[in-house]
Design a protein around this motif. Structure first.
Motif, PDB file in Angstrom:
ATOM      1  N   PRO A 101       0.797  -1.220   0.000  1.00  0.00           N
ATOM      2  CA  PRO A 101       0.000   0.000   0.000  1.00  0.00           C
ATOM      3  C   PRO A 101       0.831   1.271   0.000  1.00  0.00           C
ATOM      4  N   VAL A 102       2.004   1.226   0.597  1.00  0.00           N
ATOM      5  CA  VAL A 102       2.857   2.404   0.679  1.00  0.00           C
ATOM      6  C   VAL A 102       4.283   1.955   0.428  1.00  0.00           C
ATOM      7  N   SER A 103       4.958   2.663  -0.444  1.00  0.00           N
ATOM      8  CA  SER A 103       6.365   2.377  -0.651  1.00  0.00           C
ATOM      9  C   SER A 103       7.075   3.675  -0.967  1.00  0.00           C
ATOM     10  N   GLY A 104       8.359   3.676  -0.816  1.00  0.00           N
ATOM     11  CA  GLY A 104       9.108   4.892  -1.096  1.00  0.00           C
ATOM     12  C   GLY A 104      10.497   4.792  -0.527  1.00  0.00           C
ATOM     13  N   GLY A 105      11.189   5.888  -0.549  1.00  0.00           N
ATOM     14  CA  GLY A 105      12.552   5.908  -0.047  1.00  0.00           C
ATOM     15  C   GLY A 105      12.864   7.243   0.582  1.00  0.00           C
ATOM     16  N   PHE A 106      13.943   7.277   1.322  1.00  0.00           N
ATOM     17  CA  PHE A 106      14.380   8.505   1.975  1.00  0.00           C
ATOM     18  C   PHE A 106      15.892   8.544   1.938  1.00  0.00           C
ATOM     19  N   PHE A 107      16.435   9.675   1.548  1.00  0.00           N
ATOM     20  CA  PHE A 107      17.875   9.876   1.547  1.00  0.00           C
ATOM     21  C   PHE A 107      18.184  10.993   2.520  1.00  0.00           C
ATOM     22  N   GLY A 108      19.047  10.731   3.459  1.00  0.00           N
ATOM     23  CA  GLY A 108      19.407  11.742   4.450  1.00  0.00           C
ATOM     24  C   GLY A 108      19.852  11.081   5.732  1.00  0.00           C
ATOM     25  N   PRO A 109      19.839  11.863   6.824  1.00  0.00           N
ATOM     26  CA  PRO A 109      20.261  11.290   8.103  1.00  0.00           C
ATOM     27  C   PRO A 109      19.345  10.134   8.512  1.00  0.00           C
ATOM     28  N   VAL A 110      19.869   9.269   9.357  1.00  0.00           N
ATOM     29  CA  VAL A 110      19.117   8.100   9.804  1.00  0.00           C
ATOM     30  C   VAL A 110      17.870   8.561  10.567  1.00  0.00           C
ATOM     31  N   VAL A 111      16.741   8.061  10.135  1.00  0.00           N
ATOM     32  CA  VAL A 111      15.468   8.364  10.795  1.00  0.00           C
ATOM     33  C   VAL A 111      14.655   7.081  10.856  1.00  0.00           C
ATOM     34  N   SER A 112      13.645   7.093  11.664  1.00  0.00           N
ATOM     35  CA  SER A 112      12.717   5.965  11.675  1.00  0.00           C
ATOM     36  C   SER A 112      11.316   6.521  11.487  1.00  0.00           C
ATOM     37  N   SER A 113      10.455   5.699  10.966  1.00  0.00           N
ATOM     38  CA  SER A 113       9.083   6.142  10.739  1.00  0.00           C
ATOM     39  C   SER A 113       8.151   4.955  10.864  1.00  0.00           C
ATOM     40  N   SER A 114       6.894   5.254  11.031  1.00  0.00           N
ATOM     41  CA  SER A 114       5.889   4.206  11.054  1.00  0.00           C
ATOM     42  C   SER A 114       4.602   4.770  10.469  1.00  0.00           C
ATOM     43  N   LEU A 115       3.792   3.887   9.988  1.00  0.00           N
ATOM     44  CA  LEU A 115       2.490   4.263   9.439  1.00  0.00           C
ATOM     45  C   LEU A 115       1.447   3.561  10.287  1.00  0.00           C
ATOM     46  N   ASN A 116       0.613   4.326  10.930  1.00  0.00           N
ATOM     47  CA  ASN A 116      -0.449   3.769  11.762  1.00  0.00           C
ATOM     48  C   ASN A 116      -1.775   3.971  11.046  1.00  0.00           C
ATOM     49  N   PHE A 117      -2.632   2.967  11.118  1.00  0.00           N
ATOM     50  CA  PHE A 117      -3.913   3.066  10.447  1.00  0.00           C
ATOM     51  C   PHE A 117      -4.948   2.244  11.190  1.00  0.00           C
ATOM     52  N   GLU A 118      -6.178   2.490  10.855  1.00  0.00           N
ATOM     53  CA  GLU A 118      -7.273   1.732  11.433  1.00  0.00           C
ATOM     54  C   GLU A 118      -8.288   1.479  10.325  1.00  0.00           C
ATOM     55  N   VAL A 119      -8.803   0.280  10.265  1.00  0.00           N
ATOM     56  CA  VAL A 119      -9.787  -0.097   9.244  1.00  0.00           C
ATOM     57  C   VAL A 119     -11.043  -0.571   9.942  1.00  0.00           C
ATOM     58  N   GLU A 120     -12.159  -0.095   9.486  1.00  0.00           N
ATOM     59  CA  GLU A 120     -13.436  -0.549  10.030  1.00  0.00           C
ATOM     60  C   GLU A 120     -14.227  -1.169   8.887  1.00  0.00           C
ATOM     61  N   ILE A 121     -14.633  -2.402   9.078  1.00  0.00           N
ATOM     62  CA  ILE A 121     -15.432  -3.096   8.075  1.00  0.00           C
ATOM     63  C   ILE A 121     -16.819  -3.321   8.660  1.00  0.00           C
ATOM     64  N   GLU A 122     -17.788  -2.821   7.965  1.00  0.00           N
ATOM     65  CA  GLU A 122     -19.171  -2.963   8.423  1.00  0.00           C
ATOM     66  C   GLU A 122     -19.895  -3.872   7.451  1.00  0.00           C
ATOM     67  N   THR A 123     -20.533  -4.869   7.974  1.00  0.00           N
ATOM     68  CA  THR A 123     -21.281  -5.803   7.113  1.00  0.00           C
ATOM     69  C   THR A 123     -22.766  -5.668   7.405  1.00  0.00           C
ATOM     70  N   ARG A 124     -23.528  -5.903   6.382  1.00  0.00           N
ATOM     71  CA  ARG A 124     -24.982  -5.896   6.509  1.00  0.00           C
ATOM     72  C   ARG A 124     -25.502  -7.172   5.944  1.00  0.00           C
ATOM     73  N   ARG A 125     -26.357  -7.797   6.659  1.00  0.00           N
ATOM     74  CA  ARG A 125     -26.919  -9.059   6.173  1.00  0.00           C
ATOM     75  C   ARG A 125     -28.392  -8.928   5.967  1.00  0.00           C
TER      76      ARG A 125
END
Length: 136
Positions: free
Chosen positions: A112-136
């Motif tokens: 879903p997400v890709s890429g790159g970073f050039f520079g000083p050492v860093v860390s990152s994270s991607l936080n997400f939440e998914v809600e699935i609603e079903t109807r019967r």
């Protein structure tokens, strides 16, 4: 093949990391859904059956913590019938409870997400939440 993988592998949720190779999953008999999908795809291709990797969610999945996790499964192209999804993690055919987000020849093609970073050492994270609603 779907049923055999379900019966003969130990399935574990693994939130991070790329899929194991098909050979590794076969050798250790254990893996996450993405690992089983990669093994299924490799087996199909050995039989000259086109196959692809699908990433998505399950609307009806039950987990110990009640959360939804990204799920993966393979699809195989059956001549005269088209693309069919298999879920070796649960030993079932893909049905209306599977919500495919993207498909590609390999797992890396569905990230879903890709890429790159050039520079000083860093860390990152991607936080997400998914809600699935079903109807019967």
């Amino acid at each position: 093949m779907n049923t055999t993988l379900y019966r003969r592998t130990d399935r574990k949720i693994r939130a991070e990391g790329a899929a194991q190779s098909a050979a590794e999953t076969l050798a250790i008999g254990r893996g996450a859904c993405r690992d089983l999908a990669v093994l299924f795809i490799a087996a199909c291709r050995c039989l000259n059956i086109p196959a692809r990797f699908v990433s998505g969610y399950q609307a009806h999945a039950e987990t110990a913590d009640g959360k939804r996790y990204l799920h993966a499964w393979p699809e195989a192209y059956l001549p005269g019938a088209g693309w069919y999804g298999f879920d070796p993690t649960h030993g079932v055919m893909v049905a209306d409870g599977h919500v495919g987000i993207c498909a590609g020849p390999e797992q890396a093609d569905t990230m879903p997400v890709s890429g790159g970073f050039f520079g000083p050492v860093v860390s990152s994270s991607l936080n997400f939440e998914v809600e699935i609603e079903t109807r019967r």
